[in-house]
Scaffold this motif. Structure first.
Motif, PDB file in Angstrom:
ATOM      1  N   TRP A 277      11.314   0.696  16.699  1.00 15.15           N
ATOM      2  CA  TRP A 277      10.035   1.138  16.185  1.00 15.15           C
ATOM      3  C   TRP A 277      10.190   1.037  14.584  1.00 15.15           C
ATOM      4  CZ3 TRP A 277       6.800   1.703  19.790  1.00 15.15           C
ATOM      5  CH2 TRP A 277       7.099   1.948  21.185  1.00 15.15           C
ATOM      6  N   THR A 278      10.898  -0.024  14.118  1.00 15.86           N
ATOM      7  CA  THR A 278      11.027  -0.129  12.738  1.00 15.86           C
ATOM      8  C   THR A 278       9.722  -0.781  11.853  1.00 15.86           C
ATOM      9  OG1 THR A 278      12.158  -2.354  13.185  1.00 15.86           O
ATOM     10  CG2 THR A 278      13.417  -0.639  12.502  1.00 15.86           C
ATOM     11  N   LEU A 279       8.574  -0.909  12.621  1.00 18.59           N
ATOM     12  CA  LEU A 279       7.435  -1.361  12.031  1.00 18.59           C
ATOM     13  C   LEU A 279       6.513  -0.016  11.853  1.00 18.59           C
ATOM     14  CD1 LEU A 279       6.497  -4.673  14.157  1.00 18.59           C
ATOM     15  CD2 LEU A 279       6.889  -4.531  11.710  1.00 18.59           C
ATOM     16  N   GLU A 280       6.745   0.977  12.546  1.00 18.82           N
ATOM     17  CA  GLU A 280       6.008   2.090  12.549  1.00 18.82           C
ATOM     18  C   GLU A 280       6.415   3.023  11.571  1.00 18.82           C
ATOM     19  OE1 GLU A 280       3.425   2.928  15.267  1.00 18.82           O
ATOM     20  OE2 GLU A 280       3.780   0.692  14.832  1.00 18.82           O
ATOM     21  N   ILE A 281       5.984   2.903  10.112  1.00 15.73           N
ATOM     22  CA  ILE A 281       6.396   3.349   8.780  1.00 15.73           C
ATOM     23  C   ILE A 281       5.805   4.656   8.127  1.00 15.73           C
ATOM     24  CG2 ILE A 281       7.887   1.248   8.301  1.00 15.73           C
ATOM     25  CD1 ILE A 281       6.032   0.705   6.334  1.00 15.73           C
ATOM     26  N   ASP A 282       4.637   4.749   8.724  1.00 14.07           N
ATOM     27  CA  ASP A 282       3.589   5.791   8.254  1.00 14.07           C
ATOM     28  C   ASP A 282       2.741   6.051   9.369  1.00 14.07           C
ATOM     29  OD1 ASP A 282       2.811   6.876   5.407  1.00 14.07           O
ATOM     30  OD2 ASP A 282       0.818   6.519   6.420  1.00 14.07           O
ATOM     31  N   ASP A 283       1.905   7.318   9.272  1.00 14.97           N
ATOM     32  CA  ASP A 283       1.176   7.916  10.105  1.00 14.97           C
ATOM     33  C   ASP A 283      -0.446   7.080  10.157  1.00 14.97           C
ATOM     34  OD1 ASP A 283       2.867   9.430  11.327  1.00 14.97           O
ATOM     35  OD2 ASP A 283       2.376  11.260  10.331  1.00 14.97           O
ATOM     36  N   ARG A 284      -0.636   6.617   8.904  1.00 19.44           N
ATOM     37  CA  ARG A 284      -2.130   6.090   8.788  1.00 19.44           C
ATOM     38  C   ARG A 284      -2.270   4.831   7.858  1.00 19.44           C
ATOM     39  NH1 ARG A 284      -5.364   9.802  10.491  1.00 19.44           N
ATOM     40  NH2 ARG A 284      -4.681  11.940  10.509  1.00 19.44           N
ATOM     41  N   VAL A 285      -1.205   4.650   6.930  1.00 20.35           N
ATOM     42  CA  VAL A 285      -1.382   3.505   5.951  1.00 20.35           C
ATOM     43  C   VAL A 285      -0.387   2.410   6.447  1.00 20.35           C
ATOM     44  CG1 VAL A 285      -1.069   2.712   3.672  1.00 20.35           C
ATOM     45  CG2 VAL A 285      -1.924   5.052   4.070  1.00 20.35           C
ATOM     46  N   GLU A 286      -0.870   1.108   6.686  1.00 22.25           N
ATOM     47  CA  GLU A 286      -0.225   0.188   7.051  1.00 22.25           C
ATOM     48  C   GLU A 286       0.085  -0.996   5.911  1.00 22.25           C
ATOM     49  OE1 GLU A 286       1.628  -2.981   9.509  1.00 22.25           O
ATOM     50  OE2 GLU A 286       0.871  -0.837   9.998  1.00 22.25           O
ATOM     51  N   SER A 287       1.489  -1.214   5.710  1.00 18.72           N
ATOM     52  CA  SER A 287       1.832  -1.908   4.524  1.00 18.72           C
ATOM     53  C   SER A 287       3.008  -2.839   4.936  1.00 18.72           C
ATOM     54  CB  SER A 287       2.352  -1.214   3.457  1.00 18.72           C
ATOM     55  OG  SER A 287       2.796  -1.819   2.181  1.00 18.72           O
ATOM     56  N   PRO A 288       3.237  -4.273   4.406  1.00 18.10           N
ATOM     57  CA  PRO A 288       4.140  -4.845   4.837  1.00 18.10           C
ATOM     58  C   PRO A 288       5.467  -4.466   4.505  1.00 18.10           C
ATOM     59  CG  PRO A 288       2.449  -6.302   3.660  1.00 18.10           C
ATOM     60  CD  PRO A 288       2.269  -4.683   3.625  1.00 18.10           C
ATOM     61  N   SER A 289       6.403  -4.704   5.306  1.00 22.16           N
ATOM     62  CA  SER A 289       7.717  -3.835   5.201  1.00 22.16           C
ATOM     63  C   SER A 289       9.187  -4.470   5.722  1.00 22.16           C
ATOM     64  CB  SER A 289       7.756  -2.406   6.076  1.00 22.16           C
ATOM     65  OG  SER A 289       7.494  -2.898   7.597  1.00 22.16           O
TER      66      SER A 289
ATOM     67  N   PHE B  87       0.803  -1.254  -0.121  1.00 25.07           N
ATOM     68  CA  PHE B  87       0.079  -0.083   0.008  1.00 25.07           C
ATOM     69  C   PHE B  87       0.859   0.911  -0.151  1.00 25.07           C
ATOM     70  CE2 PHE B  87      -2.658  -3.325   1.838  1.00 25.07           C
ATOM     71  CZ  PHE B  87      -3.820  -3.527   1.218  1.00 25.07           C
ATOM     72  N   LEU B  88       2.076   1.266   0.038  1.00 28.85           N
ATOM     73  CA  LEU B  88       3.239   2.250   0.128  1.00 28.85           C
ATOM     74  C   LEU B  88       4.424   2.063  -0.913  1.00 28.85           C
ATOM     75  CD1 LEU B  88       3.364   2.749   4.133  1.00 28.85           C
ATOM     76  CD2 LEU B  88       2.239   4.451   2.181  1.00 28.85           C
ATOM     77  N   PRO B  89       4.994   2.976  -1.461  1.00 28.86           N
ATOM     78  CA  PRO B  89       6.040   2.688  -2.156  1.00 28.86           C
ATOM     79  C   PRO B  89       7.116   1.884  -1.567  1.00 28.86           C
ATOM     80  CG  PRO B  89       6.034   4.890  -1.693  1.00 28.86           C
ATOM     81  CD  PRO B  89       4.826   4.319  -1.089  1.00 28.86           C
ATOM     82  N   GLN B  90       8.012   1.151  -2.237  1.00 26.56           N
ATOM     83  CA  GLN B  90       9.020   0.255  -1.705  1.00 26.56           C
ATOM     84  C   GLN B  90       9.902   1.139  -1.202  1.00 26.56           C
ATOM     85  OE1 GLN B  90      10.329  -2.922  -4.050  1.00 26.56           O
ATOM     86  NE2 GLN B  90       8.493  -4.144  -3.835  1.00 26.56           N
ATOM     87  N   SER B  91      10.162   2.549  -1.639  1.00 26.78           N
ATOM     88  CA  SER B  91      11.236   3.258  -0.993  1.00 26.78           C
ATOM     89  C   SER B  91      11.051   3.602   0.272  1.00 26.78           C
ATOM     90  CB  SER B  91      11.035   4.619  -1.925  1.00 26.78           C
ATOM     91  OG  SER B  91       9.671   5.131  -1.718  1.00 26.78           O
ATOM     92  N   THR B  92       9.640   3.378   0.705  1.00 26.96           N
ATOM     93  CA  THR B  92       9.226   3.311   2.398  1.00 26.96           C
ATOM     94  C   THR B  92       9.165   2.159   3.014  1.00 26.96           C
ATOM     95  OG1 THR B  92       8.111   5.317   1.784  1.00 26.96           O
ATOM     96  CG2 THR B  92       7.487   4.256   3.676  1.00 26.96           C
ATOM     97  N   THR B  93       8.641   1.056   2.305  1.00 23.27           N
ATOM     98  CA  THR B  93       8.649  -0.254   3.031  1.00 23.27           C
ATOM     99  C   THR B  93       9.850  -1.096   2.749  1.00 23.27           C
ATOM    100  OG1 THR B  93       7.634  -1.254   0.825  1.00 23.27           O
ATOM    101  CG2 THR B  93       6.173  -0.168   2.267  1.00 23.27           C
ATOM    102  N   PHE B  94      10.626  -1.177   1.960  1.00 23.07           N
ATOM    103  CA  PHE B  94      11.980  -1.967   1.684  1.00 23.07           C
ATOM    104  C   PHE B  94      13.100  -1.216   1.920  1.00 23.07           C
ATOM    105  CE2 PHE B  94      14.415  -5.258   0.305  1.00 23.07           C
ATOM    106  CZ  PHE B  94      13.794  -6.623   0.897  1.00 23.07           C
ATOM    107  N   ILE B  95      13.835  -1.249   2.823  1.00 23.93           N
ATOM    108  CA  ILE B  95      15.268  -0.396   3.092  1.00 23.93           C
ATOM    109  C   ILE B  95      16.093  -1.584   3.078  1.00 23.93           C
ATOM    110  CG2 ILE B  95      16.488   1.224   4.577  1.00 23.93           C
ATOM    111  CD1 ILE B  95      13.604   2.158   3.339  1.00 23.93           C
ATOM    112  N   GLY B  96      17.313  -1.143   2.409  1.00 26.42           N
ATOM    113  CA  GLY B  96      18.341  -2.063   2.405  1.00 26.42           C
ATOM    114  C   GLY B  96      18.463  -2.965   1.438  1.00 26.42           C
ATOM    115  N   ALA B  97      18.039  -2.907   0.134  1.00 27.42           N
ATOM    116  CA  ALA B  97      17.772  -3.837  -0.934  1.00 27.42           C
ATOM    117  C   ALA B  97      18.946  -4.446  -1.092  1.00 27.42           C
ATOM    118  CB  ALA B  97      17.145  -3.172  -2.093  1.00 27.42           C
ATOM    119  N   ASP B  98      20.142  -3.689  -1.065  1.00 29.98           N
ATOM    120  CA  ASP B  98      21.501  -4.125  -1.750  1.00 29.98           C
ATOM    121  C   ASP B  98      21.759  -5.311  -0.741  1.00 29.98           C
ATOM    122  OD1 ASP B  98      21.612  -2.696  -3.573  1.00 29.98           O
ATOM    123  OD2 ASP B  98      23.068  -1.158  -2.686  1.00 29.98           O
TER     124      ASP B  98
END
Length: 294
Positions: free
Chosen positions: A74-86, A25-36
């Motif tokens: 708090w690495t699960l808390e990535i947005d103020d309103r939208v929840e998405s797998p991360s 529900f959110l872009p991977q620039s927000t939900t997926f950090i450290g792709a390398d």
């Protein structure tokens, strides 16, 4: 109404019976950090055929691959309103550490030549959210470890082997309402106070589920029955919550069953003391529950 962004890559969920797209529900620039870092770990897993290891050994191997990763709360808390797998390979807390190791181990069980962030996010969705489904809402997520054990055991992702590992005692007379009592600590609850009553109702339901654990005085004698890759929930003496920490068991070359976790005190993922020595180092630790990935 929030729309589920269907990622085109398809993957097989643990039921083995349905192909479902990952929910993002959110872009991977927000939900997926450290792709390398993700790709480095996956490349090693492919080169060394970790998919051929038993499930628990596979989980432990991925956990060890993340050793030294910085602890970030708090690495699960990535947005103020939208929840998405991360997922975040640059910083882990105790929950995201064990869950990422489990997700990676489940991901490579479906053998393919390469893997994408969406492959892992699909597995994260399957274990992190009630019934394995995220609809973009904060309360879709399982917030308490006792419910995570119950939900994932019911769906065949783990077996709760606590009773076969050691003698049990039942936790009684304890509220399980730490989050609704402290909404200011959680980004989503601060931004959406209307969620608190619904969260409180979930907590009340959890309090009615029997909760058994192995007291820490018995753990030393139980360690031979704990396997590498077992998920160890740390039961606490603190009020308002059943479990305060979580990590993985790993049996090292010396044969000692150690506690591997994202440590807030050491500020990184570490392989710690033996399980019973770790428990005895903290007065607040009451014992353990044990989940075995399957």
């Amino acid at each position: 109404m929030m729309k589920r962004r269907h990622i085109l890559h398809l993957g097989l969920l643990s039921t083995g019976s349905a192909l479902l797209p990952a929910a993002e529900f959110l872009p991977q620039s927000t939900t997926f950090i450290g792709a390398d870092r993700f790709q480095q770990i996956v490349a090693r897993a492919l080169a060394e055929n970790w998919a051929g290891l038993p499930m628990g050994e596979r989980v432990a191997r991925f956990g060890l691959a993340m050793r030294g990763t910085k602890y970030v709360a708090w690495t699960l808390e990535i947005d103020d309103r939208v929840e998405s797998p991360s997922a975040n390979f640059n910083g882990l807390d105790c929950w995201t550490f064990f869950e990422t190791a489990l997700g990676l181990a489940r991901m490579i069980a479906k053998r393919q030549r390469s893997y994408t962030p969406s492959d892992l996010l699909q597995q994260i969705e399957w274990t992190r959210y009630r019934g394995g489904v995220c609809n973009g809402n904060y309360l879709d997520r399982i917030h308490y470890l006792d419910e995570w054990f119950t939900d994932n055991a019911a769906r065949g992702n783990i077996r709760n082997v606590t009773g076969s590992v050691g003698p049990l005692v039942r936790l009684t007379g304890r509220a399980n309402d730490e989050m609704s009592l402290n909404p200011r600590l959680y980004r989503y609850l601060q931004a959406n106070p209307a969620l608190v009553p619904a969260l409180s109702r979930i907590e009340k339901q959890l309090e009615r589920v029997p909760f058994d654990f192995i007291p820490k005085a018995q753990v030393a004698g139980c360690e031979p029955r704990i396997r590498s890759g077992d998920i160890l929930g740390i039961v606490t003496n603190r009020p308002h919550v059943f479990c305060s920490h979580v990590g993985l068991a790993v049996r090292m070359e010396d044969g000692v069953c150690r506690f591997m976790h994202a440590s807030a005190t050491q500020k990184r993922v570490i392989v710690d003391k033996s399980v019973h020595e770790y428990l005895n180092a903290f007065k607040s630790h009451a014992g353990i529950v044990v989940g075995r990935p399957v």
